[in-house]
Scaffold this motif. Sequence first.
Motif, PDB file in Angstrom:
ATOM      1  N   ASN A 178       0.841  -1.189   0.000  1.00 19.73           N
ATOM      2  CA  ASN A 178       0.000   0.000   0.000  1.00 19.73           C
ATOM      3  C   ASN A 178       0.888   1.256   0.000  1.00 19.73           C
ATOM      4  OD1 ASN A 178      -1.641   2.123   0.519  1.00 19.73           O
ATOM      5  ND2 ASN A 178      -2.820   1.135   2.149  1.00 19.73           N
ATOM      6  N   VAL A 179       0.946   1.894  -1.164  1.00 18.74           N
ATOM      7  CA  VAL A 179       1.781   3.099  -1.266  1.00 18.74           C
ATOM      8  C   VAL A 179       0.921   4.332  -1.565  1.00 18.74           C
ATOM      9  CG1 VAL A 179       3.969   1.985  -1.848  1.00 18.74           C
ATOM     10  CG2 VAL A 179       2.308   2.412  -3.664  1.00 18.74           C
ATOM     11  N   LYS A 180      -0.304   4.282  -1.037  1.00 20.00           N
ATOM     12  CA  LYS A 180      -1.193   5.433  -1.244  1.00 20.00           C
ATOM     13  C   LYS A 180      -0.522   6.697  -0.683  1.00 20.00           C
ATOM     14  CE  LYS A 180      -6.108   6.520  -0.878  1.00 20.00           C
ATOM     15  NZ  LYS A 180      -6.228   7.759  -0.162  1.00 20.00           N
ATOM     16  N   THR A 181      -0.028   6.572   0.522  1.00 19.61           N
ATOM     17  CA  THR A 181       0.759   7.704   1.038  1.00 19.61           C
ATOM     18  C   THR A 181       2.195   7.231   1.242  1.00 19.61           C
ATOM     19  OG1 THR A 181       0.200   7.096   3.298  1.00 19.61           O
ATOM     20  CG2 THR A 181      -1.154   8.801   2.280  1.00 19.61           C
ATOM     21  N   VAL A 182       3.115   8.113   0.890  1.00 16.58           N
ATOM     22  CA  VAL A 182       4.519   7.783   1.166  1.00 16.58           C
ATOM     23  C   VAL A 182       5.111   8.893   2.032  1.00 16.58           C
ATOM     24  CG1 VAL A 182       4.947   6.379  -0.887  1.00 16.58           C
ATOM     25  CG2 VAL A 182       5.332   8.826  -0.985  1.00 16.58           C
ATOM     26  N   PHE A 466      11.062  11.578  -5.128  1.00 21.39           N
ATOM     27  CA  PHE A 466      10.960  10.639  -3.999  1.00 21.39           C
ATOM     28  C   PHE A 466       9.583   9.987  -3.968  1.00 21.39           C
ATOM     29  CE2 PHE A 466      14.586  12.659  -1.653  1.00 21.39           C
ATOM     30  CZ  PHE A 466      15.277  11.492  -1.426  1.00 21.39           C
ATOM     31  N   GLU A 467       8.568  10.845  -4.092  1.00 21.80           N
ATOM     32  CA  GLU A 467       7.208  10.337  -3.950  1.00 21.80           C
ATOM     33  C   GLU A 467       6.943   9.260  -5.008  1.00 21.80           C
ATOM     34  OE1 GLU A 467       4.326  13.316  -2.895  1.00 21.80           O
ATOM     35  OE2 GLU A 467       2.828  12.266  -4.100  1.00 21.80           O
ATOM     36  N   MET A 468       7.277   9.602  -6.243  1.00 21.95           N
ATOM     37  CA  MET A 468       7.010   8.651  -7.320  1.00 21.95           C
ATOM     38  C   MET A 468       7.849   7.370  -7.160  1.00 21.95           C
ATOM     39  SD  MET A 468       7.657   9.065 -11.386  1.00 21.95           S
ATOM     40  CE  MET A 468       9.422   8.983 -11.188  1.00 21.95           C
ATOM     41  N   ASN A 469       9.130   7.544  -6.902  1.00 25.47           N
ATOM     42  CA  ASN A 469       9.999   6.365  -6.886  1.00 25.47           C
ATOM     43  C   ASN A 469       9.753   5.459  -5.689  1.00 25.47           C
ATOM     44  OD1 ASN A 469      11.608   6.620  -9.322  1.00 25.47           O
ATOM     45  ND2 ASN A 469      12.285   8.553  -8.418  1.00 25.47           N
ATOM     46  N   MET A 470       9.364   6.056  -4.577  1.00 24.15           N
ATOM     47  CA  MET A 470       9.052   5.195  -3.422  1.00 24.15           C
ATOM     48  C   MET A 470       7.804   4.374  -3.708  1.00 24.15           C
ATOM     49  SD  MET A 470      10.294   7.499  -0.207  1.00 24.15           S
ATOM     50  CE  MET A 470       9.732   6.368   1.056  1.00 24.15           C
ATOM     51  N   ARG A 471       6.843   4.996  -4.410  1.00 28.00           N
ATOM     52  CA  ARG A 471       5.668   4.198  -4.812  1.00 28.00           C
ATOM     53  C   ARG A 471       6.107   3.062  -5.740  1.00 28.00           C
ATOM     54  NH1 ARG A 471       2.262   9.109  -5.122  1.00 28.00           N
ATOM     55  NH2 ARG A 471       1.141   9.016  -3.164  1.00 28.00           N
ATOM     56  N   PRO A 476       6.554   2.493   1.375  1.00 29.93           N
ATOM     57  CA  PRO A 476       5.803   3.642   1.896  1.00 29.93           C
ATOM     58  C   PRO A 476       6.620   4.544   2.822  1.00 29.93           C
ATOM     59  CG  PRO A 476       4.833   1.538   2.662  1.00 29.93           C
ATOM     60  CD  PRO A 476       5.992   1.187   1.788  1.00 29.93           C
ATOM     61  N   THR A 477       7.635   4.006   3.470  1.00 31.66           N
ATOM     62  CA  THR A 477       8.494   4.846   4.331  1.00 31.66           C
ATOM     63  C   THR A 477       9.950   4.492   4.055  1.00 31.66           C
ATOM     64  OG1 THR A 477       8.803   3.320   6.181  1.00 31.66           O
ATOM     65  CG2 THR A 477       6.763   4.616   6.188  1.00 31.66           C
ATOM     66  N   LEU A 478      10.847   5.310   4.579  1.00 36.01           N
ATOM     67  CA  LEU A 478      12.278   5.024   4.350  1.00 36.01           C
ATOM     68  C   LEU A 478      12.702   3.742   5.076  1.00 36.01           C
ATOM     69  CD1 LEU A 478      13.927   8.572   4.487  1.00 36.01           C
ATOM     70  CD2 LEU A 478      13.374   7.199   2.467  1.00 36.01           C
ATOM     71  N   ALA A 479      11.993   3.391   6.144  1.00 38.46           N
ATOM     72  CA  ALA A 479      12.324   2.143   6.849  1.00 38.46           C
ATOM     73  C   ALA A 479      12.063   0.925   5.956  1.00 38.46           C
ATOM     74  CB  ALA A 479      11.522   2.041   8.137  1.00 38.46           C
ATOM     75  N   ASP A 480      11.217   1.123   4.934  1.00 34.46           N
ATOM     76  CA  ASP A 480      10.938   0.017   4.013  1.00 34.46           C
ATOM     77  C   ASP A 480      11.978  -0.079   2.892  1.00 34.46           C
ATOM     78  OD1 ASP A 480       8.397  -0.677   5.253  1.00 34.46           O
ATOM     79  OD2 ASP A 480       7.724   1.259   4.490  1.00 34.46           O
ATOM     80  N   VAL A 481      12.870   0.889   2.834  1.00 31.79           N
ATOM     81  CA  VAL A 481      13.908   0.874   1.788  1.00 31.79           C
ATOM     82  C   VAL A 481      15.100   0.087   2.354  1.00 31.79           C
ATOM     83  CG1 VAL A 481      15.309   2.291   0.245  1.00 31.79           C
ATOM     84  CG2 VAL A 481      13.072   3.107   0.972  1.00 31.79           C
ATOM     85  N   VAL A 482      15.081  -1.203   2.131  1.00 34.17           N
ATOM     86  CA  VAL A 482      16.025  -2.112   2.800  1.00 34.17           C
ATOM     87  C   VAL A 482      17.025  -2.696   1.792  1.00 34.17           C
ATOM     88  CG1 VAL A 482      14.420  -2.696   4.664  1.00 34.17           C
ATOM     89  CG2 VAL A 482      14.355  -3.987   2.521  1.00 34.17           C
ATOM     90  N   PRO A 483      18.087  -3.334   2.277  1.00 32.80           N
ATOM     91  CA  PRO A 483      19.107  -3.843   1.348  1.00 32.80           C
ATOM     92  C   PRO A 483      18.533  -4.752   0.251  1.00 32.80           C
ATOM     93  CG  PRO A 483      19.891  -3.994   3.609  1.00 32.80           C
ATOM     94  CD  PRO A 483      18.483  -3.523   3.689  1.00 32.80           C
ATOM     95  N   GLY A 484      17.497  -5.522   0.596  1.00 32.85           N
ATOM     96  CA  GLY A 484      16.915  -6.420  -0.398  1.00 32.85           C
ATOM     97  C   GLY A 484      16.250  -5.699  -1.558  1.00 32.85           C
TER      98      GLY A 484
END
Length: 516
Positions: A178-182, A466-471, A476-484
């Motif tokens: 769910n990336v409605k809000t990032v 950021f908004e587009m690429n995180m979607r 949804p948050t930077l904590a979800d941007v993980v090594p994998g």
Amino acid sequence: MPADKQVDGKDVAEHNSRDKGVWIVVHGKVWDVTDFLDEHPGGAEIILKYAGMDATEEYEPIHPPDAISDNLDPDKNIGTLIPNTLPKPAVVSPPPPPASIAVPQKSTSASAQPEPEEYVKPDIEEMLSLHDFEAVARRIMNRRGWNYYSSGADDEITMRENHNAYHRVWFRPRILRNVKTVDFSTKFWDFPTSMPVYITATALGKLGHPEGEVALTRAAGKEDIIQMIPTLASCSFDEMVDASVPGQVQFLQLYVNSDRARTKKIIAHAKERGVKALFITVDAPQLGRREKDMRTKFEGAAASHQEKGKDTVRRDQGAARAISSFIDPSLNWADLAELKEAAQGMKVVLKGVQCWEDAVMAAEAGCDGVVLSNHGGRQLDFAPSPIAILPSVVAALQQRGFMTPHATRGKFEIFIDGGVRRATDVLKAIALGATAVGIGRPMIYAMSTYGEEGVRKLVQILRDEFEMNMRLIGAPTLADVVPGMVDTRALFTPGPEPTMYDANYERMLPVGVKAN
Ligand code: 173
């Protein structure tokens, strides 16, 4: 002599040599700099060039406003120049843009000397990416400013690699999240900020824009990002702090002076003014050779070197060399304790770490973080790109317990800078364990082209990216941007052809050869 004495320009003009004494005018004040000639960090030659004249224009971009009064005794202030009494020096025409980007000339049969077509600066709304600011900067900045900012060390291999290395890291996007809000707001230690990007320190802002670095401060305040104040700014430190809004977080980049008392004074003052972190530059015990800067600044002028004085460093070659002689090359690990003590209450970070061993040593020495940086490719050519060393640094720090697993980052922060042009670059660095990324040149280009509004626009572009690429990567948050989320297998193999450098930078050419 009383400082309010009115001084006739004719008297100033007569003090134009070592024998007769050297007076110069800066911001309407007349100074006797005869005894200071050989103390001047930029060398005697440049002062002698302005002996008996008004040096304000030369002085302004490369000195903070208080540089003279800080360095000269009050009795060296001869008085105030009586307006319009100084004989005018020959007018120097502004330097032309680099020949390689000279615009095509209109062919006209009426004149043997065709007029160059005028470059029309695009409306700020036409800026779509960070690259666009560089492209405009290259066309409209004066040669001295462009060459100072755009140059890298030696063959500029590291400068290019900093950017190109990002092209060899690929995403492993995730779907159906769910990336409605990032949300890409974050914290550096406990300091909140709207995105994992800060304005890193770059010197001599007035070479690009008459307002200098305060334009960066104001934009940072309005866009809620953190600014790292440079030691060698054109604006004074206090001007940059005064330009901040209440609660705005500022860091200070520090060059350590051979005169430690001066450095401690700077640290104490920064602390008093509320600066939150001290970033000690450790990759510049000597300034790198930026040949484009060195070559063009004094094109056509006689070669010069310091005749008298303490050393034989040539100071006429480029803006940075002119003012860097105070930096202490003897700085070493044993000095850190003293600097840390002086900075107590502020975070202390080493800026310019280039391998995991030094990152570990910084952590062991009790630092609060490191910036993996090679100074934008301006120091050691063939230093590795920060993104390429990031995985090894994170692994080494994690093994030794200095960093907790990614999602619950520890107290030791890793920043990286160099070559960042897209939010995707930043997200790659975050995935690999960085807290945030510093952006230098693009900020300066945005400032040089559109002032404070340009810097704000740059930040807004990054925000959209950021908004587009995180979607699109499913975070949804930077904590979800993980090594994998990234694949680094191509990092050490040749990657896609570089794009930015062919468009925005010219190749370096040997002396005497004109670009075409
Ligand atoms: O990169 C630089 O130009 C820089 O850091 C510097 C260092 C000393 C003086 C001026 C600029």
